[in-house]
Design a protein around this motif. Structure first.
Motif: not given
Length: 140
Positions: A111-140
């Motif tokens: 959600d670019p308006d709220n700068e909110l990223l929703t991700v699916y944690h593959v190990d825990e099989k759960s969904v998390y939402s983070f604000r972009l200002n909480e995220i330090d890095d994206f590693a591929e």
């Protein structure tokens, strides 16, 4: 015997008027307009347009929002690519009290308006939402 009424009750009439008032500021011009309208004793009046009060506040709010904005065009494109390709990535997140949280995940929604990223944690099989200002890095 009938009584003749001497005067009929007053009627109400509505007029639409455009008035140009000069002033150094919009507020000053509005004040010049309101003084005679209030003093004339009209039943009611409404100014439908031309009031530009609060412009300075709106400009300051817009400037403050753009200063704190984390999202850039490159980051937006990168996140949308993660969603499109459903690529497995690792997101490093800063949580309160300085805790770092590393999440192996797939990006589900953004959600670019709220700068909110929703991700699916593959190990825990759960969904998390983070604000972009909480995220330090994206590693591929």
């Amino acid at each position: 015997m009938t009584k003749a009424s001497g005067s009929s009750p007053e009627q109400s009439y509505l007029f639409s008027v455009e008035i140009m008032v000069r002033g150094h500021t919009n507020g000053e011009a509005l004040e010049k307009l309101l003084k005679p309208l209030n003093a004339a004793g009209y039943a009611d009046f409404r100014i439908q347009s031309g009031i530009a009060l609060g412009d300075a506040i709106q400009k300051e709010l817009a400037a403050a929002k753009s200063k704190h904005q984390v999202l850039t065009d490159a980051l937006d494109a990168r996140i949308r690519n993660y969603i499109k390709t459903s690529r497995l990535i690792r997101v490093t997140v800063n949580k309160p009290k300085g805790e770092k949280f590393s999440v192996p995940c797939r990006v589900v929604n953004f959600d670019p308006d709220n700068e909110l990223l929703t991700v699916y944690h593959v190990d825990e099989k759960s969904v998390y939402s983070f604000r972009l200002n909480e995220i330090d890095d994206f590693a591929e």
